[in-house]
Design an enzyme around this catalytic site. Structure first.
Site, PDB file in Angstrom:
ATOM      1  N   ASP A 185       0.797  -1.087   0.282  1.00  0.00           N
ATOM      2  CA  ASP A 185       0.200  -0.080   0.168  1.00  0.00           C
ATOM      3  C   ASP A 185       0.730   0.719  -0.004  1.00  0.00           C
ATOM      4  OD1 ASP A 185      -3.156   0.285   0.765  1.00  0.00           O
ATOM      5  OD2 ASP A 185      -1.930   1.851   0.977  1.00  0.00           O
ATOM      6  N   LEU A 201      -0.133   4.114   0.843  1.00  0.00           N
ATOM      7  CA  LEU A 201      -0.875   5.024   2.297  1.00  0.00           C
ATOM      8  C   LEU A 201      -1.069   6.096   1.503  1.00  0.00           C
ATOM      9  CD1 LEU A 201       1.868   4.101   5.553  1.00  0.00           C
ATOM     10  CD2 LEU A 201      -0.332   3.589   4.499  1.00  0.00           C
ATOM     11  N   GLY A 212      -4.985   4.996   2.533  1.00  0.00           N
ATOM     12  CA  GLY A 212      -4.707   4.070   3.403  1.00  0.00           C
ATOM     13  C   GLY A 212      -4.281   4.049   5.131  1.00  0.00           C
ATOM     14  N   PHE A 220      -7.016  -4.251  -4.198  1.00  0.00           N
ATOM     15  CA  PHE A 220      -8.080  -2.804  -3.640  1.00  0.00           C
ATOM     16  C   PHE A 220      -7.994  -1.727  -3.614  1.00  0.00           C
ATOM     17  CE2 PHE A 220      -8.938  -6.947  -1.178  1.00  0.00           C
ATOM     18  CZ  PHE A 220      -9.381  -6.352  -0.988  1.00  0.00           C
ATOM     19  N   THR A 280     -16.794  -2.358  -9.257  1.00  0.00           N
ATOM     20  CA  THR A 280     -17.983  -1.780  -8.286  1.00  0.00           C
ATOM     21  C   THR A 280     -19.744  -1.464  -8.667  1.00  0.00           C
ATOM     22  OG1 THR A 280     -18.369   0.629  -8.047  1.00  0.00           O
ATOM     23  CG2 THR A 280     -17.274   0.541  -9.722  1.00  0.00           C
ATOM     24  N   TYR A 296     -14.733   7.571 -13.131  1.00  0.00           N
ATOM     25  CA  TYR A 296     -14.969   5.896 -11.864  1.00  0.00           C
ATOM     26  C   TYR A 296     -15.287   4.974 -11.868  1.00  0.00           C
ATOM     27  CZ  TYR A 296     -14.818   3.484  -8.242  1.00  0.00           C
ATOM     28  OH  TYR A 296     -15.640   2.475  -7.174  1.00  0.00           O
ATOM     29  N   PHE A 344     -21.619  -3.406  -3.793  1.00  0.00           N
ATOM     30  CA  PHE A 344     -22.554  -1.938  -3.572  1.00  0.00           C
ATOM     31  C   PHE A 344     -22.090  -0.767  -2.252  1.00  0.00           C
ATOM     32  CE2 PHE A 344     -25.999  -2.378  -7.018  1.00  0.00           C
ATOM     33  CZ  PHE A 344     -25.642  -3.601  -7.625  1.00  0.00           C
TER      34      PHE A 344
END
Ligand code: UDP
Length: 323
Positions: free
Chosen positions: A29, A31, A34, A71, A115, A139, A167
């Site tokens: 990550d 950051l 996050g 993610f 998504t 997006y 969702f």
């Protein structure tokens, strides 16, 4: 070992907390959105960027990665409209670098965070996965582009993947050690709870003239731990060879209006909200509610948490964090 890219974010960190019970986990990550404190101590944490080949090579050379769960993305509709370059760069181009590196090291299992925004403005009560995709903002388009890349990579290179169309993720881990920590916060439930904790003067309801029973938008709220469990089932299905490719919706199948969400927050907390009714927020479809029948039939997953339980868990987390 499983590489979780974006494991320090809201949904990624909840997945990591469940996954470390079963597998060895490495979190990558940068950051940017996050937080280090969200990452379970049992995971190896590496600060780096998924668009950076050197960062990726270092990981794939060192660890025997069996699957990648991805993610890491920017996920604000409004921001994507004003800064699409950021979305195509971070969500599409960087993902390509990650996929290229996976192929280089012959890692063929991929779980992708997609998504409901891929559907655009659907005209059905319950959206099934075969409903047409027609995203209405950068997006949603960035996520759909990756889904299309994955389908091509599956045919050409034998990549196995599951794309999970979330969702409205909400709630916090039952330990209240981790939860939703966005800055700035834009999502409805945390905004209402922050207001009820005295951190905001009032809340705004964006639009009261939608074609819904009370005029406010209807969404399908799904607990983040339910999402995490779906990821683990999807991962196991890939690793066991039960699935090669799949796309699944992840929702409750229940729609709640903005007004109903606020009322439920008031009920759960015993506090009263100050509400301002304003114009619509651009890009909001009136109703987005999932059919999650497909993942139930194929992997046996269904959402366990009710809206009240989702809000109660988020309230516990926000109250604790406020202290
Ligand atoms: N919303 C609202 N006030 C807020 C934040 C959100 O009325 O302060 C509405 C928003 O317009 C949408 C719903 O709440 O209809 C859920 O928005 P959120 O940003 O939580 O998730 P999204 O559906 O955009 O992913």
């Amino acid at each position: 070992m499983i590489l979780v890219v974006g494991g320090a974010g809201y949904i990624g960190s909840h997945l990591v907390k469940e996954l470390v019970e079963k597998k060895q986990v490495i979190v990558l990550d940068n950051l940017s959105t996050g937080h280090r404190y969200l990452v379970d101590e049992r995971a190896v944490f590496i600060q780096g960027d998924l668009g950076n080949r050197a960062d990726l090579d270092a990981i794939f050379e060192k660890y025997p990665i069996k699957a990648v769960m991805h993610f890491a993305a920017n996920s604000l509709v409004g921001e994507s409209v004003v800064d699409p370059l950021k979305y195509y760069q971070n969500n599409v181009a960087a993902t390509l670098t990650l996929l290229e590196t996976m192929l280089k090291y012959n890692v063929k299992n991929f779980i992708f965070s997609s998504t409901a925004a891929t559907y655009g403005i659907p005209n059905v009560e319950l959206i099934t996965e075969d409903y047409s995709t027609n995203p209405i903002n950068p997006y949603g388009r960035s996520k759909l582009m990756v889904e299309q890349i994955l389908a091509d990579f599956a045919s050409a290179y034998g990549l196995n993947y599951v794309a999970l169309r979330y969702f409205n993720a909400a709630g916090a881990h039952e330990s209240a050690e981790i939860g939703e920590d966005h800055n700035p916060e834009t999502h409805l439930i945390p905004i209402v709870l922050q207001h009820l904790l005295g951190q905001r003067d009032k809340i705004s309801v964006f639009g009261t003239d939608y074609d819904t029973p009370d005029g406010t938008c209807i969404r399908d709220y799904i607990h983040v731990t339910d999402l995490a469990r779906a990821h683990i089932l999807a991962l196991e299905a890939l690793l066991d060879g039960k699935k090669k490719t799949a796309i699944y919706n992840l929702g409750n199948g229940l729609g709640y209006s903005v007004k109903e969400v606020i009322e439920t927050c008031e009920k759960v907390t015993g506090r009263k909200a100050v509400i301002e009714y304003t114009d619509r927020r651009p890009g909001d479809p009136a109703r987005l509610v999932a059919s999650s029948q497909k993942i139930y039939e194929e992997l046996g997953w269904k959402a366990e948490y009710s809206l009240e339980e989702i809000i109660a868990s988020a309230w516990k987390w926000h109250s604790r964090n406020a202290k």
